[in-house]
Design an enzyme around this catalytic site. Structure first.
Site, PDB file in Angstrom:
ATOM      1  N   ASP A  23      -2.634   7.222  -2.466  1.00 17.54           N
ATOM      2  CA  ASP A  23      -3.944   7.856  -2.662  1.00 17.54           C
ATOM      3  C   ASP A  23      -3.895   9.301  -3.186  1.00 17.54           C
ATOM      4  OD1 ASP A  23      -4.227   5.656  -1.042  1.00 17.54           O
ATOM      5  OD2 ASP A  23      -4.968   6.755   0.681  1.00 17.54           O
ATOM      6  N   TRP A  47       6.138   2.138   0.458  1.00 15.56           N
ATOM      7  CA  TRP A  47       5.307   2.919   1.371  1.00 15.56           C
ATOM      8  C   TRP A  47       6.091   3.249   2.653  1.00 15.56           C
ATOM      9  CZ3 TRP A  47       3.014   2.866   6.222  1.00 15.56           C
ATOM     10  CH2 TRP A  47       1.931   3.732   6.390  1.00 15.56           C
ATOM     11  N   ARG A 145      -9.889   7.441   9.931  1.00 15.99           N
ATOM     12  CA  ARG A 145      -9.071   8.208   8.975  1.00 15.99           C
ATOM     13  C   ARG A 145      -9.812   8.704   7.726  1.00 15.99           C
ATOM     14  NH1 ARG A 145      -7.076   2.963   9.274  1.00 15.99           N
ATOM     15  NH2 ARG A 145      -7.364   1.697   7.398  1.00 15.99           N
ATOM     16  N   GLU A 200     -12.225   3.058   4.041  1.00 12.90           N
ATOM     17  CA  GLU A 200     -11.241   4.128   3.967  1.00 12.90           C
ATOM     18  C   GLU A 200     -11.712   5.154   2.931  1.00 12.90           C
ATOM     19  OE1 GLU A 200      -7.087   1.995   4.850  1.00 12.90           O
ATOM     20  OE2 GLU A 200      -7.872   1.423   2.916  1.00 12.90           O
TER      21      GLU A 200
HETATM   22  N1  DQQ Z   1      -3.800   5.103   2.539  1.00 12.61           N
HETATM   23  C1  DQQ Z   1      -3.534   6.139   3.493  1.00 12.61           C
HETATM   24  C2  DQQ Z   1      -4.620   6.051   4.502  1.00 12.61           C
HETATM   25  C3  DQQ Z   1      -5.725   5.439   3.720  1.00 12.61           C
HETATM   26  C4  DQQ Z   1      -5.006   4.417   2.896  1.00 12.61           C
HETATM   27  C5  DQQ Z   1      -2.143   5.989   4.038  1.00 12.61           C
HETATM   28  C6  DQQ Z   1      -5.787   3.967   1.694  1.00 12.61           C
HETATM   29  O1  DQQ Z   1      -4.964   7.321   5.033  1.00 12.61           O
HETATM   30  O2  DQQ Z   1      -6.709   4.888   4.544  1.00 12.61           O
HETATM   31  O3  DQQ Z   1      -1.184   6.166   3.021  1.00 12.61           O
HETATM   32  O4  DQQ Z   1      -4.965   3.543   0.660  1.00 12.61           O
END
Ligand code: DQQ
Length: 553
Positions: A23, A47, A145, A200
């Site tokens: 992101d 990731w 989040r 999100e």
């Molecule tokens: N990616 C992040 C989160 C979000 C998600 C973690 C969305 O904070 O919700 O890398 O791609």
């Protein structure tokens, strides 16, 4: 893998020199420099170990990579520094971000820059009093989040929006603070839905009803002729949707315009292709709002590991509200023109039924192409069942660019090798005009079935109805940015965006990656104008490159 032997590496899209990216976090403009923070794994191409990568630019095209801005170092963020945002508080950039803490809860934290005289914003301090927002009460601690950029109200309170799941439903919670450090959850959320599980990366921003200029988030300067946009990234579908409506700061509620039901299938999408977690910022240098979005890979994990990187960003897009006050328009920022090299042009060019015309003379793996098509009449349009309105990708999956339709398919074949031959690979982005319940509608489609012969690539179909009045205009435009493994298209002047990841194998073996304009419909279509530019390679996050920071040492 060096660029020369890595056919998937892009030439002018943002990506780190190696490793994983997802992101966009806090894009901003500060004292002559653009900063881009993003979700990054400093240790590998998949990731994990999520930190905030950081790059700077003077033009949003060429980027220098700086050291990681936030890393997992403290008990409150030891399991990952997730997505957040940057807000200017009394002129100082301040980070709000989510983390996975040592108790495996998602919490929100704050970080300040360490050296207030450093325009490169290199180092950040995380105060020991973090976290500043906890998943209390009915908030699911695993789904809390992505704090938005904050905005300051006329009542003297800061506000920020956070995505959350509460008893199975999605909410955008609103937090308020007098000092940006101590936050309290508002009694009511900014918005909620019984039909979604988790939203999100909320993005909430004002848009002008009378100008393409962007607006900053401060409601005290945003009175009058404005609306607000709430963008959510829906975890269940991995797509970004937006709602246009009114924000009542006194009551602290966002009310979507009439016509929005509580069904995301009816909501417009930021992009009908393969993007997620988009985030915008106000660029005070040029008074515009700019949007970024993560474009994930769709080849195999083994390919990502072999290549040593994964994930890119869309080219930055200027974003504003259409004159219909209902849909957003997105367009590559004007700085893209600095990369344009050799040009090919066609004007008033007839595309007969069955025509396929090659655009040659330019390197077709790095292109910016704009075409305006004109239709003779709409009478030949085929009728279509209105059930497809809620599932346009199904329609795209059922048709092919080679079918002989009434009006269309017409559009582009990109990154094509040997069409209809033994080594066939091609990606078509095209239009077809349909008549649905007495209304003519332009349909935009791209299926990836033939885009790659490489094993392990996911090849979905993406479809969308374009928000143009085709009966009135009898014209429709398509702009496409082709950049090795990404094809980013803007239909109907930027009303419908469709981003694709493609991995043509034959570019690897040195075959040409052809670019064609085609018309496989029964009716002739005219190209009013076509301009295609070969694009130069931008200077993006090259290892040990210090072309910007050396000016500040
Ligand atoms: N990616 C992040 C989160 C979000 C998600 C973690 C969305 O904070 O919700 O890398 O791609």
């Amino acid at each position: 893998m060096a660029n020369e032997i890595d056919p998937d590496r892009t030439a002018f899209h943002f990506q780190p020199s190696k490793n994983w990216l997802n992101d966009p976090c806090g894009p901003l403009y500060y004292k002559g420099l653009y900063h881009f923070f993003y979700q990054y794994n400093p240790k590998g191409p998949l990731w994990g170990n999520i930190a905030w990568g950081h790059s700077v630019s003077t033009d949003l095209v060429n980027w220098e990579a700086l050291d990681v801005a936030l890393d997992c170092t403290d008990p409150f963020d030891i399991n990952g520094c997730f997505t957040g945002s940057v807000t200017f508080v009394a002129g100082e950039p301040v980070i709000l971000y989510t983390s996975y803490d040592d108790k495996k809860r998602q919490v929100q934290n704050i970080a300040f820059r360490k050296n207030v005289s450093d325009p490169l914003l290199r180092e950040w301090t995380k105060p020991g009093y973090n976290p500043i927002m906890l998943p209390e009460g009915d908030i699911d601690p695993a789904n809390f989040r992505d704090p938005s950029t904050g905005w300051f109200g006329q009542d003297g309170y800061w506000r920020a929006a956070v995505g959350a799941n509460l008893e199975g439903r999605a909410e955008i919670l609103l937090y308020k603070s007098l000092n940006f450090v101590n936050w309290e959850r508002n009694e009511f959320p900014l918005h909620k839905s019984q039909n979604c599980g988790m939203w999100e990366c909320p993005d909430f921003f004002p848009v002008s009803l009378s100008s393409k200029d962007g607006l900053d988030l401060d409601p005290s300067v945003n009175t009058g002729n404005i609306k607000h946009v709430l963008k959510v990234s829906l975890a269940e579908t991995f797509q970004d949707y937006y709602l246009v409506g009114m924000y009542d700061e006194k009551k602290d509620v966002f009310v979507p315009d009439e016509g929005y039901e509580d069904d995301y299938k009816t909501w417009p999408m930021i992009d009908y292709g393969h993007i997620y977690a988009s985030k915008s910022f106000f660029d005070g240098k040029k008074n515009r709002r700019i949007l970024w979005a993560w474009v994930n890979e769709s080849d195999s994990v083994a390919d990502d590991v072999k290549r040593g990187w994964s994930g890119i960003q869309t080219f930055p897009r200027a974003i504003w509200l259409d004159t219909d006050a209902k849909q957003l328009i997105q367009w590559p920022i004007e700085e893209i023109k600095s990369l344009r090299k050799k040009q090919v042009q066609l004007c008033d060019f007839q595309l007969q039924s069955g025509a396929r015309y090659e655009i040659s003379g330019i390197l077709t793996s790095q292109v910016d192409i704009e075409v305006e098509f004109e239709l003779q009449s709409l009478e030949g349009a085929e009728s279509l069942d209105n059930s497809y309105l809620l599932d346009p990708s199904k329609l795209c999956d059922e048709i092919t660019p080679f079918d002989k339709g009434g009006i269309g398919p017409f559009g582009l074949f990109v990154l094509s090798s040997d069409i209809n031959g033994a080594q066939e690979e091609h990606t078509a982005i095209y239009f077809r005009i349909y008549k649905i319940s007495d209304r003519y509608m332009a349909f935009m489609c791209s299926d990836l079935k033939s885009s790659s012969r490489r094993e392990g690539v996911t090849k979905p179909a993406y479809g969308a109805f374009v928000g143009v009045d085709i009966s009135k205009d009898k014209r429709i435009s398509l702009r496409t940015l082709i950049d090795h493994s990404v094809v980013e298209s803007y239909g109907g002047g930027g009303r419908t965006c469709m981003t694709l990841r493609v991995y043509p194998k034959h570019v690897l073996t040195g075959q040409t990656s052809g670019l064609y304009v085609f018309n496989h419909g029964s009716q002739e279509v005219k190209i009013r104008e076509l301009n295609a530019w070969e694009m130069a390679k931008a200077r993006v996050n090259i290892e040990n490159d210090d072309f910007i920071s050396k000016e500040y040492i």
